[in-house]
Design a protein around this motif. Structure first.
Motif, PDB file in Angstrom:
ATOM      1  N   GLN A  50      28.931  44.409  -9.465  1.00  0.00           N
ATOM      2  CA  GLN A  50      28.486  43.769  -8.237  1.00  0.00           C
ATOM      3  C   GLN A  50      28.517  44.771  -7.082  1.00  0.00           C
ATOM      4  OE1 GLN A  50      30.828  42.056 -10.312  1.00  0.00           O
ATOM      5  NE2 GLN A  50      29.020  41.122 -11.198  1.00  0.00           N
ATOM      6  N   GLN A  51      28.078  44.319  -5.925  1.00  0.00           N
ATOM      7  CA  GLN A  51      28.042  45.179  -4.757  1.00  0.00           C
ATOM      8  C   GLN A  51      28.600  44.442  -3.540  1.00  0.00           C
ATOM      9  OE1 GLN A  51      23.947  46.340  -4.182  1.00  0.00           O
ATOM     10  NE2 GLN A  51      23.797  47.258  -6.210  1.00  0.00           N
ATOM     11  N   LEU A  52      29.134  45.216  -2.604  1.00  0.00           N
ATOM     12  CA  LEU A  52      29.535  44.727  -1.295  1.00  0.00           C
ATOM     13  C   LEU A  52      28.605  45.382  -0.289  1.00  0.00           C
ATOM     14  CD1 LEU A  52      31.405  43.320   0.753  1.00  0.00           C
ATOM     15  CD2 LEU A  52      32.859  45.372   0.650  1.00  0.00           C
ATOM     16  N   HIS A  53      27.927  44.571   0.517  1.00  0.00           N
ATOM     17  CA  HIS A  53      27.052  45.070   1.563  1.00  0.00           C
ATOM     18  C   HIS A  53      27.716  44.782   2.904  1.00  0.00           C
ATOM     19  CE1 HIS A  53      23.237  44.493  -1.161  1.00  0.00           C
ATOM     20  NE2 HIS A  53      24.158  45.280  -1.710  1.00  0.00           N
ATOM     21  N   VAL A  54      27.917  45.810   3.706  1.00  0.00           N
ATOM     22  CA  VAL A  54      28.515  45.664   5.033  1.00  0.00           C
ATOM     23  C   VAL A  54      27.432  45.980   6.049  1.00  0.00           C
ATOM     24  CG1 VAL A  54      30.352  46.417   6.581  1.00  0.00           C
ATOM     25  CG2 VAL A  54      30.757  46.401   4.100  1.00  0.00           C
ATOM     26  N   VAL A  55      27.149  45.054   6.949  1.00  0.00           N
ATOM     27  CA  VAL A  55      26.105  45.256   7.949  1.00  0.00           C
ATOM     28  C   VAL A  55      26.690  45.134   9.351  1.00  0.00           C
ATOM     29  CG1 VAL A  55      24.179  44.535   6.494  1.00  0.00           C
ATOM     30  CG2 VAL A  55      25.383  42.836   7.828  1.00  0.00           C
ATOM     31  N   GLU A  56      26.240  46.022  10.213  1.00  0.00           N
ATOM     32  CA  GLU A  56      26.708  45.986  11.590  1.00  0.00           C
ATOM     33  C   GLU A  56      25.967  44.878  12.333  1.00  0.00           C
ATOM     34  OE1 GLU A  56      28.054  49.511  14.265  1.00  0.00           O
ATOM     35  OE2 GLU A  56      25.885  49.283  14.477  1.00  0.00           O
ATOM     36  N   ASN A  57      26.736  43.928  12.855  1.00  0.00           N
ATOM     37  CA  ASN A  57      26.190  42.793  13.590  1.00  0.00           C
ATOM     38  C   ASN A  57      27.284  42.308  14.546  1.00  0.00           C
ATOM     39  OD1 ASN A  57      24.881  40.562  14.539  1.00  0.00           O
ATOM     40  ND2 ASN A  57      24.735  39.511  12.578  1.00  0.00           N
ATOM     41  N   PRO A  58      27.466  43.009  15.678  1.00  0.00           N
ATOM     42  CA  PRO A  58      28.572  42.694  16.592  1.00  0.00           C
ATOM     43  C   PRO A  58      28.582  41.257  17.110  1.00  0.00           C
ATOM     44  CG  PRO A  58      27.523  44.763  17.200  1.00  0.00           C
ATOM     45  CD  PRO A  58      26.667  44.135  16.138  1.00  0.00           C
ATOM     46  N   LYS A  59      27.441  40.580  17.091  1.00  0.00           N
ATOM     47  CA  LYS A  59      27.379  39.207  17.603  1.00  0.00           C
ATOM     48  C   LYS A  59      27.324  38.180  16.468  1.00  0.00           C
ATOM     49  CE  LYS A  59      25.296  40.667  21.880  1.00  0.00           C
ATOM     50  NZ  LYS A  59      24.189  40.571  22.818  1.00  0.00           N
ATOM     51  N   SER A  60      27.730  38.593  15.278  1.00  0.00           N
ATOM     52  CA  SER A  60      27.684  37.704  14.116  1.00  0.00           C
ATOM     53  C   SER A  60      28.523  36.456  14.347  1.00  0.00           C
ATOM     54  CB  SER A  60      28.219  38.432  12.881  1.00  0.00           C
ATOM     55  OG  SER A  60      28.376  37.532  11.810  1.00  0.00           O
ATOM     56  N   GLU A  61      27.990  35.329  13.919  1.00  0.00           N
ATOM     57  CA  GLU A  61      28.735  34.076  14.006  1.00  0.00           C
ATOM     58  C   GLU A  61      29.770  33.961  12.894  1.00  0.00           C
ATOM     59  OE1 GLU A  61      26.275  30.593  14.603  1.00  0.00           O
ATOM     60  OE2 GLU A  61      24.791  31.827  15.647  1.00  0.00           O
ATOM     61  N   THR A  62      29.722  34.842  11.912  1.00  0.00           N
ATOM     62  CA  THR A  62      30.671  34.763  10.799  1.00  0.00           C
ATOM     63  C   THR A  62      31.942  35.561  11.049  1.00  0.00           C
ATOM     64  OG1 THR A  62      29.706  36.640   9.615  1.00  0.00           O
ATOM     65  CG2 THR A  62      28.799  34.458   9.137  1.00  0.00           C
ATOM     66  N   LEU A  63      31.974  36.399  12.083  1.00  0.00           N
ATOM     67  CA  LEU A  63      33.176  37.176  12.354  1.00  0.00           C
ATOM     68  C   LEU A  63      34.292  36.249  12.823  1.00  0.00           C
ATOM     69  CD1 LEU A  63      31.571  40.289  14.048  1.00  0.00           C
ATOM     70  CD2 LEU A  63      32.693  40.206  11.815  1.00  0.00           C
ATOM     71  N   ARG A  64      35.443  36.397  12.205  1.00  0.00           N
ATOM     72  CA  ARG A  64      36.585  35.525  12.457  1.00  0.00           C
ATOM     73  C   ARG A  64      37.419  36.039  13.616  1.00  0.00           C
ATOM     74  NH1 ARG A  64      40.304  35.559   9.139  1.00  0.00           N
ATOM     75  NH2 ARG A  64      40.838  33.402   9.190  1.00  0.00           N
ATOM     76  N   LEU A  65      38.141  35.149  14.254  1.00  0.00           N
ATOM     77  CA  LEU A  65      39.048  35.528  15.334  1.00  0.00           C
ATOM     78  C   LEU A  65      40.503  35.395  14.909  1.00  0.00           C
ATOM     79  CD1 LEU A  65      37.220  33.750  18.307  1.00  0.00           C
ATOM     80  CD2 LEU A  65      37.091  36.158  17.623  1.00  0.00           C
ATOM     81  N   GLY A  66      40.779  34.520  13.952  1.00  0.00           N
ATOM     82  CA  GLY A  66      42.151  34.227  13.554  1.00  0.00           C
ATOM     83  C   GLY A  66      42.694  35.172  12.498  1.00  0.00           C
ATOM     84  N   GLY A  67      43.908  34.881  12.081  1.00  0.00           N
ATOM     85  CA  GLY A  67      44.581  35.680  11.064  1.00  0.00           C
ATOM     86  C   GLY A  67      44.165  35.294   9.657  1.00  0.00           C
ATOM     87  N   LEU A  68      44.952  35.724   8.705  1.00  0.00           N
ATOM     88  CA  LEU A  68      44.631  35.520   7.303  1.00  0.00           C
ATOM     89  C   LEU A  68      44.803  34.057   6.906  1.00  0.00           C
ATOM     90  CD1 LEU A  68      45.641  38.085   4.641  1.00  0.00           C
ATOM     91  CD2 LEU A  68      45.131  35.741   4.087  1.00  0.00           C
ATOM     92  N   ASN A  69      43.756  33.495   6.345  1.00  0.00           N
ATOM     93  CA  ASN A  69      43.780  32.111   5.876  1.00  0.00           C
ATOM     94  C   ASN A  69      42.912  32.058   4.622  1.00  0.00           C
ATOM     95  OD1 ASN A  69      43.382  29.410   5.325  1.00  0.00           O
ATOM     96  ND2 ASN A  69      42.958  28.817   7.425  1.00  0.00           N
ATOM     97  N   SER A  70      43.519  31.944   3.466  1.00  0.00           N
ATOM     98  CA  SER A  70      42.782  32.004   2.204  1.00  0.00           C
ATOM     99  C   SER A  70      41.839  30.818   1.999  1.00  0.00           C
ATOM    100  CB  SER A  70      43.746  32.118   1.018  1.00  0.00           C
ATOM    101  OG  SER A  70      44.525  30.947   0.906  1.00  0.00           O
ATOM    102  N   LEU A  71      41.920  29.807   2.863  1.00  0.00           N
ATOM    103  CA  LEU A  71      41.002  28.681   2.772  1.00  0.00           C
ATOM    104  C   LEU A  71      39.660  28.986   3.427  1.00  0.00           C
ATOM    105  CD1 LEU A  71      43.441  25.719   3.506  1.00  0.00           C
ATOM    106  CD2 LEU A  71      42.665  26.587   1.286  1.00  0.00           C
ATOM    107  N   GLU A  72      39.597  30.069   4.171  1.00  0.00           N
ATOM    108  CA  GLU A  72      38.342  30.504   4.784  1.00  0.00           C
ATOM    109  C   GLU A  72      37.517  31.250   3.739  1.00  0.00           C
ATOM    110  OE1 GLU A  72      37.291  29.800   7.767  1.00  0.00           O
ATOM    111  OE2 GLU A  72      39.122  28.980   8.642  1.00  0.00           O
ATOM    112  N   GLY A  73      36.223  31.406   3.997  1.00  0.00           N
ATOM    113  CA  GLY A  73      35.381  32.178   3.096  1.00  0.00           C
ATOM    114  C   GLY A  73      35.937  33.581   2.909  1.00  0.00           C
ATOM    115  N   HIS A  74      35.906  34.067   1.678  1.00  0.00           N
ATOM    116  CA  HIS A  74      36.444  35.401   1.423  1.00  0.00           C
ATOM    117  C   HIS A  74      35.794  36.006   0.186  1.00  0.00           C
ATOM    118  CE1 HIS A  74      39.127  32.662  -0.849  1.00  0.00           C
ATOM    119  NE2 HIS A  74      39.229  33.649  -1.733  1.00  0.00           N
ATOM    120  N   LEU A  75      35.984  37.287   0.044  1.00  0.00           N
ATOM    121  CA  LEU A  75      35.509  38.060  -1.090  1.00  0.00           C
ATOM    122  C   LEU A  75      36.690  38.254  -2.030  1.00  0.00           C
ATOM    123  CD1 LEU A  75      33.677  40.264  -2.512  1.00  0.00           C
ATOM    124  CD2 LEU A  75      34.564  41.841  -0.807  1.00  0.00           C
TER     125      LEU A  75
END
Length: 127
Positions: A50-75
């Motif tokens: 598989q592959q991991l694609h990292v894209v620069e998007n400073p205004k992304s709505e998916t960027l999190r503000l909180g700490g680690l929470n395994s219930l959130e979307g993750h890889l």
């Protein structure tokens, strides 16, 4: 019906491509692979088949503000050894949370990248 084969890639956003490359290329030592000349800035990594694609998007709505929470979307990346992965994370000084005997049926280690994207390292119990 769709005939599924496997996950091809996961894409995550970053505020800073330079900081993301420092984390994934230099700290985690992921293998960078060729990326087509898209108009966007990004980097691709090989993760087994598989592959991991990292894209620069400073205004992304998916960027999190909180700490680690395994219930959130993750890889989640399957690793060969839980113990060796923990040792390596200790050596490089990366913070993590663990579920060594998870009810999922395997051990889990969670880390955050510099943009607070959650990464799970999954491994057989006690490996």
């Amino acid at each position: 019906m769709i005939e599924l084969e496997r996950i091809h890639h996961v894409t995550i956003a970053t505020k800073s491509l330079e900081k993301a490359k420092e984390f994934y290329s230099e700290i985690l030592k992921f293998k960078e692979i060729e990326r087509p000349p898209f108009k966007s800035r990004g980097v691709w990594y090989e993760l087994g088949q598989q592959q991991l694609h990292v894209v620069e998007n400073p205004k992304s709505e998916t960027l999190r503000l909180g700490g680690l929470n395994s219930l959130e979307g993750h890889l989640s990346i399957w690793v060969k050894s839980y113990t060796k992965t923990l040792q390596w994370l200790e050596e490089i000084g990366l913070e993590y949370e663990i579920e060594p005997n998870s009810v999922a049926g395997f051990s889990q280690i969670y880390i955050l990248d510099k943009d607070k994207n959650i990464i799970e390292f999954a491994a057989p119990y006690h490996s």
